[in-house]
Design a protein around this motif. Sequence first.
Motif: not given
Length: 66
Positions: A52-56
Amino acid sequence: MNRIKDVLQEKGIKQTWLAEKLGKSFNMVNDYCNNRRQPTIEVLYQIAKILSVSPKELLNDQSNEH
């Protein structure tokens, strides 16, 4: 270089759990976490979704290291 290990630690998640969710071996995930091997873009996005995080957030920003 990636930050997968850091993000796992921040969230209190074990590498074994991530390996199970990804359907990959613990050794493969451990290699990702220790930057001995880099995940494909597809796997990176899969990890981001699971965590549940941004790939960045899983990548080191090396643009300001020069």
